[in-house]
Write an enzyme that holds these catalytic residues in place. Structure first.
Site, mmCIF file in Angstrom:
data_model
loop_
_atom_site.group_PDB
_atom_site.id
_atom_site.type_symbol
_atom_site.label_atom_id
_atom_site.label_comp_id
_atom_site.label_asym_id
_atom_site.label_seq_id
_atom_site.Cartn_x
_atom_site.Cartn_y
_atom_site.Cartn_z
ATOM 1 N N ASN A 193 -7.618 -7.870 9.811
ATOM 2 C CA ASN A 193 -7.718 -8.511 8.500
ATOM 3 C C ASN A 193 -7.863 -10.032 8.576
ATOM 4 O O ASN A 193 -7.950 -10.701 7.551
ATOM 5 C CB ASN A 193 -6.514 -8.160 7.633
ATOM 6 C CG ASN A 193 -6.419 -6.680 7.368
ATOM 7 O OD1 ASN A 193 -5.430 -6.037 7.667
ATOM 8 N ND2 ASN A 193 -7.487 -6.105 6.840
ATOM 9 N N ARG A 239 0.783 -11.467 2.003
ATOM 10 C CA ARG A 239 0.035 -11.741 3.242
ATOM 11 C C ARG A 239 -0.663 -13.101 3.230
ATOM 12 O O ARG A 239 -1.287 -13.480 4.229
ATOM 13 C CB ARG A 239 -0.985 -10.616 3.506
ATOM 14 C CG ARG A 239 -0.321 -9.262 3.781
ATOM 15 C CD ARG A 239 -1.276 -8.270 4.436
ATOM 16 N NE ARG A 239 -1.661 -8.692 5.781
ATOM 17 C CZ ARG A 239 -2.476 -7.999 6.574
ATOM 18 N NH1 ARG A 239 -3.005 -6.861 6.156
ATOM 19 N NH2 ARG A 239 -2.788 -8.441 7.794
ATOM 20 N N ARG A 263 -8.802 -4.307 -1.963
ATOM 21 C CA ARG A 263 -8.333 -5.649 -1.595
ATOM 22 C C ARG A 263 -9.437 -6.705 -1.726
ATOM 23 O O ARG A 263 -9.215 -7.784 -2.247
ATOM 24 C CB ARG A 263 -7.817 -5.659 -0.163
ATOM 25 C CG ARG A 263 -6.672 -4.709 0.105
ATOM 26 C CD ARG A 263 -5.390 -5.186 -0.538
ATOM 27 N NE ARG A 263 -4.278 -4.321 -0.208
ATOM 28 C CZ ARG A 263 -3.593 -4.362 0.930
ATOM 29 N NH1 ARG A 263 -3.902 -5.238 1.858
ATOM 30 N NH2 ARG A 263 -2.598 -3.526 1.144
ATOM 31 N N CYS A 303 -6.910 -1.505 12.876
ATOM 32 C CA CYS A 303 -6.245 -2.606 12.144
ATOM 33 C C CYS A 303 -5.534 -3.565 13.078
ATOM 34 O O CYS A 303 -5.388 -4.743 12.772
ATOM 35 C CB CYS A 303 -5.139 -2.100 11.228
ATOM 36 S SG CYS A 303 -5.535 -0.845 10.084
ATOM 37 N N ASP A 342 -11.728 0.131 6.818
ATOM 38 C CA ASP A 342 -11.492 0.628 8.178
ATOM 39 C C ASP A 342 -10.563 1.834 8.247
ATOM 40 O O ASP A 342 -10.435 2.450 9.303
ATOM 41 C CB ASP A 342 -10.987 -0.492 9.101
ATOM 42 C CG ASP A 342 -9.619 -1.029 8.706
ATOM 43 O OD1 ASP A 342 -8.999 -0.510 7.758
ATOM 44 O OD2 ASP A 342 -9.152 -1.993 9.349
ATOM 45 N N HIS A 379 -8.511 -0.277 2.605
ATOM 46 C CA HIS A 379 -9.461 -1.045 3.420
ATOM 47 C C HIS A 379 -10.529 -0.081 3.929
ATOM 48 O O HIS A 379 -10.235 1.089 4.214
ATOM 49 C CB HIS A 379 -8.780 -1.660 4.657
ATOM 50 C CG HIS A 379 -7.962 -2.884 4.390
ATOM 51 N ND1 HIS A 379 -6.758 -3.115 5.016
ATOM 52 C CD2 HIS A 379 -8.185 -3.958 3.589
ATOM 53 C CE1 HIS A 379 -6.270 -4.278 4.601
ATOM 54 N NE2 HIS A 379 -7.105 -4.808 3.740
ATOM 55 N N ASN A 411 0.873 -1.176 0.000
ATOM 56 C CA ASN A 411 0.000 0.000 0.000
ATOM 57 C C ASN A 411 0.912 1.229 0.000
ATOM 58 O O ASN A 411 2.093 1.129 0.364
ATOM 59 C CB ASN A 411 -0.976 -0.036 1.197
ATOM 60 C CG ASN A 411 -0.296 0.207 2.525
ATOM 61 O OD1 ASN A 411 0.378 1.218 2.722
ATOM 62 N ND2 ASN A 411 -0.455 -0.715 3.460
HETATM 63 N N1 ARG Z 1 0.539 -3.428 5.579
HETATM 64 C C1 ARG Z 1 -0.794 -3.910 5.798
HETATM 65 C C2 ARG Z 1 -1.480 -4.120 4.467
HETATM 66 O O1 ARG Z 1 -1.280 -3.333 3.579
HETATM 67 C C3 ARG Z 1 -1.553 -2.976 6.665
HETATM 68 C C4 ARG Z 1 -2.907 -3.522 7.005
HETATM 69 C C5 ARG Z 1 -3.719 -2.603 7.825
HETATM 70 N N2 ARG Z 1 -4.939 -3.209 8.151
HETATM 71 C C6 ARG Z 1 -6.148 -2.666 8.013
HETATM 72 N N3 ARG Z 1 -7.168 -3.351 8.444
HETATM 73 N N4 ARG Z 1 -6.332 -1.547 7.393
HETATM 74 O O2 ARG Z 1 -2.220 -5.046 4.287
#
Ligand code: ARG
Length: 300
Positions: free
Chosen positions: A76, A95, A149, A274, A180, A178, A22
């Site tokens: 997540n 991930r 995503r 998160c 959130d 996301h 991201n």
């Molecule tokens: N580096 C992680 C990603 O890009 C950060 C995730 C943050 N989580 C969230 N629920 N916004 O997936």
């Protein structure tokens, strides 16, 4: 007396910023001083855990795993409602290794009787957990993000698994990848949101379902400070250090804002929400009385 809220957090021992999935992620900056950033991440984690406990909730901490730095973002991991969990399918290869780790944790939670059922998404149906699917107790529905995503096809899976209304919201900005990070329902029925993150249709949906005086617009600065990405327990809102304007605005509505320095996690594009997953979320624990909403049917 109702039971305390219960949140899952992941120990940050193996946290680092080592890839870019991201626009906020800065592996170069991390590499310049690993020891300092790791130390700061530990401090930030401890501060967040304490703030959650001080707000009257319990915290369960799972271990991290080397090579899976973003395990520290259990929002997540899954969508949770009524002691049932639907475990995420990650869209980024970086991930995907987290899926089996989280699945194991959820099976353990099932063995302990915290969950009655643990489900998964069909192969290829990407959905990144409560980060992209947020329960709104006031309105008795999920708000679900897609377009960055999570894929649109995940919405039907969510609806079928939980037998709950799911309101789709298309996300259009890679910076707000996301739901959130740009959308926050509060216990009093207000919604804090950052309009530029949403498609025109999604903005219309939000405005059709939430009365104007319950909508709180986050500014560019609020969104960039990861302040929308907050944990709300009762009248307490825990967030990365907020801009003064937002803090005052929320306080004027009767919330207490607990600002925490989460800079090391913001280097990965994450804030307070998160870093947590609420495990005891249920649709009818009778805490919402006011109904500042129209139902989806009334609004259309
Ligand atoms: N580096 C992680 C990603 O890009 C950060 C995730 C943050 N989580 C969230 N629920 N916004 O997936």
């Amino acid at each position: 007396m109702t039971a305390k809220p219960l949140f899952l957090l992941t120990d940050p021992a193996h946290y680092e910023v080592s890839y870019v999935i991201n626009p906020w992620m800065t592996p170069g900056e991390w590499a310049q001083n690993r020891a300092r950033h790791s130390g700061a991440a530990r401090q930030a984690f401890v501060a967040l855990k304490r703030a959650i406990e001080a707000a009257g909730a319990d915290v369960r901490v799972m271990e991290g795993v080397a090579g899976l730095p973003d395990l520290v973002f259990p929002a997540n991991a899954a969508i949770v409602l009524d002691r049932r969990a639907l475990v995420a399918r990650f869209s980024c290869v970086e991930r995907q290794g987290e899926e089996s780790v989280f699945l194991q944790e959820f099976e353990q939670l099932q063995n302990e009787g915290i969950f009655t059922e643990v489900g998964t998404f069909p192969e290829g149906v990407f959905q990144e957990g409560a980060g992209d699917c947020i329960w709104d107790k006031t309105r008795g529905q999920f708000w679900a993000g897609f377009g960055q995503r999570s894929v649109r096809a995940s919405l039907d899976v969510i609806k079928d698994f939980f037998r709950a209304p799911v309101v789709p919201l298309e996300l259009i900005s890679p910076r707000f990848y996301h739901l959130d990070v740009c959308f926050l329902p509060l216990t009093g029925g207000e919604i804090v949101y950052y309009p530029p993150a949403f498609s025109d249709a999604a903005q219309e949906t939000i405005r059709a379902l939430v009365p104007a005086d319950y909508l709180i617009e986050a500014s560019d600065a609020d969104a960039a400070a990861f302040s929308v990405n907050a944990v709300n327990i009762g009248r307490t809102i825990i967030m990365a250090r907020p801009p003064e304007r937002l803090k005052r605005l929320l306080e004027a509505r009767g919330y207490q804002v607990s600002g925490i320095d989460l800079a090391p996690f913001m280097m990965s594009g994450g804030g307070a929400y998160c870093m947590t997953l609420r495990l005891d979320r249920s649709r009818d624990d009778g805490t919402s009385s006011a109904r500042p909403c129209r139902t989806a049917a009334e609004a259309s």
